[in-house]
Design an enzyme around this catalytic site. Structure first.
Site, PDB file in Angstrom:
ATOM      1  N   PHE A  11       0.776  -1.520   0.012  1.00 17.01           N
ATOM      2  CA  PHE A  11      -0.050   0.282   0.060  1.00 17.01           C
ATOM      3  C   PHE A  11       0.512   1.523   0.193  1.00 17.01           C
ATOM      4  CE2 PHE A  11      -2.884   2.951   3.162  1.00 17.01           C
ATOM      5  CZ  PHE A  11      -3.158   3.230   1.987  1.00 17.01           C
ATOM      6  N   TYR A 152       5.022  -7.503  16.126  1.00 14.94           N
ATOM      7  CA  TYR A 152       5.065  -6.815  15.537  1.00 14.94           C
ATOM      8  C   TYR A 152       6.347  -5.700  15.803  1.00 14.94           C
ATOM      9  CZ  TYR A 152       3.535  -3.152  11.891  1.00 14.94           C
ATOM     10  OH  TYR A 152       3.948  -1.660  11.345  1.00 14.94           O
TER      11      TYR A 152
HETATM   12  C1  UGA Z   1      -2.289   0.027  11.120  1.00 13.95           C
HETATM   13  C2  UGA Z   1      -0.957  -1.144  10.686  1.00 13.95           C
HETATM   14  O1  UGA Z   1      -2.276  -2.450  10.853  1.00 13.95           O
HETATM   15  C3  UGA Z   1      -0.129  -1.249  11.323  1.00 13.95           C
HETATM   16  O2  UGA Z   1       0.777  -2.031   9.825  1.00 13.95           O
HETATM   17  C4  UGA Z   1       0.512   0.049  11.589  1.00 13.95           C
HETATM   18  O3  UGA Z   1       1.867   0.308  11.514  1.00 13.95           O
HETATM   19  C5  UGA Z   1       0.052   0.685  12.516  1.00 13.95           C
HETATM   20  O4  UGA Z   1      -1.385   1.266  11.392  1.00 13.95           O
HETATM   21  C6  UGA Z   1       0.495   2.133  12.783  1.00 13.95           C
HETATM   22  O5  UGA Z   1       0.187   3.489  12.910  1.00 13.95           O
HETATM   23  O6  UGA Z   1       1.877   2.090  13.352  1.00 13.95           O
HETATM   24  P1  UGA Z   1      -4.070  -0.108  13.251  1.00 13.95           P
HETATM   25  O7  UGA Z   1      -3.630   1.202  14.418  1.00 13.95           O
HETATM   26  O8  UGA Z   1      -4.401  -1.787  13.750  1.00 13.95           O
HETATM   27  O9  UGA Z   1      -1.975  -0.277  13.079  1.00 13.95           O
HETATM   28  O10 UGA Z   1      -4.559  -0.279  12.181  1.00 13.95           O
HETATM   29  P2  UGA Z   1      -6.179  -1.053  11.610  1.00 13.95           P
HETATM   30  O11 UGA Z   1      -6.132  -1.847  11.232  1.00 13.95           O
HETATM   31  O12 UGA Z   1      -7.263   0.032  11.109  1.00 13.95           O
HETATM   32  O13 UGA Z   1      -6.689  -1.126  13.423  1.00 13.95           O
HETATM   33  C7  UGA Z   1      -7.542   0.517  13.702  1.00 13.95           C
HETATM   34  C8  UGA Z   1      -8.659  -0.102  14.616  1.00 13.95           C
HETATM   35  O14 UGA Z   1     -10.154  -0.864  14.090  1.00 13.95           O
HETATM   36  C9  UGA Z   1      -7.792  -0.673  15.447  1.00 13.95           C
HETATM   37  O15 UGA Z   1      -8.113  -0.991  16.958  1.00 13.95           O
HETATM   38  C10 UGA Z   1      -8.467  -2.751  15.739  1.00 13.95           C
HETATM   39  O16 UGA Z   1      -9.280  -3.613  16.390  1.00 13.95           O
HETATM   40  C11 UGA Z   1      -9.605  -2.085  14.903  1.00 13.95           C
HETATM   41  N1  UGA Z   1     -10.426  -3.134  13.850  1.00 13.95           N
HETATM   42  C12 UGA Z   1     -10.031  -3.087  12.489  1.00 13.95           C
HETATM   43  C13 UGA Z   1     -11.802  -3.756  14.343  1.00 13.95           C
HETATM   44  O17 UGA Z   1     -12.840  -3.103  15.126  1.00 13.95           O
HETATM   45  N2  UGA Z   1     -12.115  -4.150  13.101  1.00 13.95           N
HETATM   46  C14 UGA Z   1     -11.671  -4.922  12.074  1.00 13.95           C
HETATM   47  O18 UGA Z   1     -12.100  -5.437  11.239  1.00 13.95           O
HETATM   48  C15 UGA Z   1     -10.315  -4.287  11.384  1.00 13.95           C
END
Ligand code: UGA
Length: 323
Positions: A11, A152
């Site tokens: 991405f 990670y």
């Molecule tokens: C993202 C990226 O996936 C990582 O690779 C990156 O390193 C990280 O950001 C970063 O800031 O450094 P994340 O913040 O977990 O990680 O991003 P999302 O997958 O968009 O999740 C955000 C929130 O949404 C989390 O609380 C997660 O639990 C939640 N979520 C995610 C859901 O509730 N449902 C889902 O299907 C996916």
């Protein structure tokens, strides 16, 4: 400038490739095209790059030392390596910690070792806001980050400090960019914004871990690409937060905007919170502003609208894409 860009079909990588090519740089792109998520998306991104002058592609994995060493030997002098190849799933890393360590820590070390050997002077490393687990908001680069709660994040910390060692001994200029939840068109289908848009559009249950009040300092991918290219001119060893730089947005606010935009009601399905997740993130981006003269240009809801429009315009790709 000749740049080796790892994770070029990813991405962020695909946007960085485009930004480098726009500057007239030569880009040698690597990607192992793994199946962590639907590879059709990786080919979609790659196809837009392959036709561009100055872009070369090699399907190589940074954790494969033999292939990587052969590539460095073959391609000749480089001005920089931008390392965006990674296993990047915060939650998925609990399932496969060895794989995460192998790619993110050992793979990064492979690059550094070859940079030392071939005297490549600059290294830009993608790191993560998830390193700030357990520290106060807003996150600043001075805060010690010694309590990662996902394999990670721990693997990225290893990559950061190994880069410091190579800076110290071999004078490699290192920029560590801690990206904050990057979003935008052709994003990652394991991440919240991509999935929420698809689930609302398809009329499927929107799976939310926890109560949806957790928040992120979402950062638009084009802003991230600009910061990454700008980091090529830094000297020494610098860690920089690359975040949206505004009040964080909750998941429920994201879903509400998507509902309004698509004029569809989301079916919210709340699941238990995930232990590897931070609850809130917010970046102090003053260092990036000072050192790079960089500030995010894209407002969160403008970026979200652009992302939604991309989803609406690419149904042939997205209708049967696995989330
Ligand atoms: C993202 C990226 O996936 C990582 O690779 C990156 O390193 C990280 O950001 C970063 O800031 O450094 P994340 O913040 O977990 O990680 O991003 P999302 O997958 O968009 O999740 C955000 C929130 O949404 C989390 O609380 C997660 O639990 C939640 N979520 C995610 C859901 O509730 N449902 C889902 O299907 C996916």
């Amino acid at each position: 400038m000749r740049i080796l860009l790892t994770g070029a079909a990813g991405f962020i990588g695909s946007y960085v490739a485009r930004a480098l090519l726009e500057k007239g740089y030569e880009v040698i792109g690597l990607d192992n095209l793994n199946a962590y998520y639907d590879v059709r998306l990786k080919f979609y991104r790659l196809n837009t790059l392959l036709t561009q002058k100055g872009f070369h592609f090699f399907p190589i994995d940074i954790s494969d030392w033999v292939s990587l060493a052969a590539l460095f030997k073959r391609i000749g002098p480089l001005d920089a390596v931008i390392n965006l190849a990674a296993r990047a799933g915060v939650r998925a890393s609990l399932e496969e910690p060895l794989l995460y360590h192998h790619t993110n820590a050992t793979g990064s070390l492979h690059l550094l070792e070859l940079m030392r050997h071939y005297q490549v002077p600059r290294y830009v490393l993608a790191s993560t806001s998830s390193l700030y687990a357990g520290t106060p908001l807003p996150f600043t680069e001075e805060q010690p980050v010694n309590t990662p709660i996902s394999p990670y994040a721990a693997s990225k910390k290893a990559a950061e400090v190994m880069a410091y060692t190579y800076h110290k001994h071999y004078g490699i200029h290192v920029s560590v960019l801690r990206y904050f939840t990057v979003y935008g068109p052709a994003g990652r289908p394991d991440m919240s914004i991509f999935r929420f848009i698809e689930w609302v559009y398809r009329g499927q249950a929107v799976e939310i871990y926890g109560d949806g009040r957790q928040s992120r300092d979402f950062t638009f991918v084009e802003d991230v690409a600009q910061a990454t290219v700008a980091a090529l001119r830094l000297e020494g060893y610098a860690i920089l937060n690359i975040g949206g730089g505004r009040a964080p947005t909750s998941l429920l606010e994201v879903v509400e905007f998507i509902e309004r935009f698509l004029n569809k009601k989301a079916k919210l399905h709340f699941l238990p919170p995930q232990g590897a997740d931070l609850v809130h993130t917010q970046a102090d981006i003053s260092r990036a502003q000072t050192l790079l003269g960089w500030h995010p240009q894209v407002d969160f809801y403008d970026g979200l609208a652009r992302t939604l429009n991309w989803h609406l315009s690419n149904r042939a790709l997205l209708d049967n894409l696995t989330l």
